[in-house]
Write a protein that holds these residues in place. Sequence first.
Motif, PDB file in Angstrom:
ATOM      1  N   SER A  45       0.827  -1.197   0.000  1.00 39.70           N
ATOM      2  CA  SER A  45       0.000   0.000   0.000  1.00 39.70           C
ATOM      3  C   SER A  45       0.863   1.249   0.000  1.00 39.70           C
ATOM      4  CB  SER A  45      -0.914   0.002   1.236  1.00 39.70           C
ATOM      5  OG  SER A  45      -1.660   1.189   1.280  1.00 39.70           O
ATOM      6  N   TYR A  83      -0.924   4.558  -0.763  1.00 37.79           N
ATOM      7  CA  TYR A  83      -1.880   5.578  -0.356  1.00 37.79           C
ATOM      8  C   TYR A  83      -3.002   4.918   0.432  1.00 37.79           C
ATOM      9  CZ  TYR A  83       0.398   8.299  -3.988  1.00 37.79           C
ATOM     10  OH  TYR A  83       1.322   8.941  -4.758  1.00 37.79           O
ATOM     11  N   CYS A  84      -3.595   5.662   1.323  1.00 37.77           N
ATOM     12  CA  CYS A  84      -4.746   5.174   2.074  1.00 37.77           C
ATOM     13  C   CYS A  84      -5.988   5.927   1.625  1.00 37.77           C
ATOM     14  CB  CYS A  84      -4.555   5.394   3.573  1.00 37.77           C
ATOM     15  SG  CYS A  84      -3.245   4.388   4.265  1.00 37.77           S
ATOM     16  N   ILE A  85      -7.063   5.212   1.485  1.00 38.28           N
ATOM     17  CA  ILE A  85      -8.363   5.814   1.199  1.00 38.28           C
ATOM     18  C   ILE A  85      -9.232   5.458   2.391  1.00 38.28           C
ATOM     19  CG2 ILE A  85     -10.367   5.810  -0.323  1.00 38.28           C
ATOM     20  CD1 ILE A  85      -8.435   4.867  -2.565  1.00 38.28           C
ATOM     21  N   ASN A  86      -9.732   6.466   3.083  1.00 40.41           N
ATOM     22  CA  ASN A  86     -10.526   6.128   4.263  1.00 40.41           C
ATOM     23  C   ASN A  86     -11.946   5.746   3.872  1.00 40.41           C
ATOM     24  OD1 ASN A  86     -12.328   8.405   4.447  1.00 40.41           O
ATOM     25  ND2 ASN A  86     -10.685   9.616   5.324  1.00 40.41           N
ATOM     26  N   GLU A  87     -12.626   5.103   4.786  1.00 41.83           N
ATOM     27  CA  GLU A  87     -13.958   4.584   4.500  1.00 41.83           C
ATOM     28  C   GLU A  87     -14.959   5.694   4.176  1.00 41.83           C
ATOM     29  OE1 GLU A  87     -15.435   1.617   7.218  1.00 41.83           O
ATOM     30  OE2 GLU A  87     -13.409   0.838   7.503  1.00 41.83           O
TER      31      GLU A  87
END
Length: 72
Positions: free
Chosen positions: A13, A15-19
């Motif tokens: 991973s 980048y993070c995509i939040n919920e």
Amino acid sequence: MSIEPKSILGGESVYCINEAQLKESQRLVNEDPVSAPKLQEILESVESCCSRNERAALAFTLIERLRQSTEK
């Protein structure tokens, strides 16, 4: 001799995509009276003419361009 394209569908991973972002994006695509028809048409077009790997390339490119445009 054909070279098999490298898959970009998994791995570490970056980048993070939040919920909340994911939920809002789904709302825009599926429920928003202005955005949904336009986005669904684009999705149908991309999904009908691009491979899974090409769609992933497009998704990552869009995310990177969005990230870069907010940094300027």
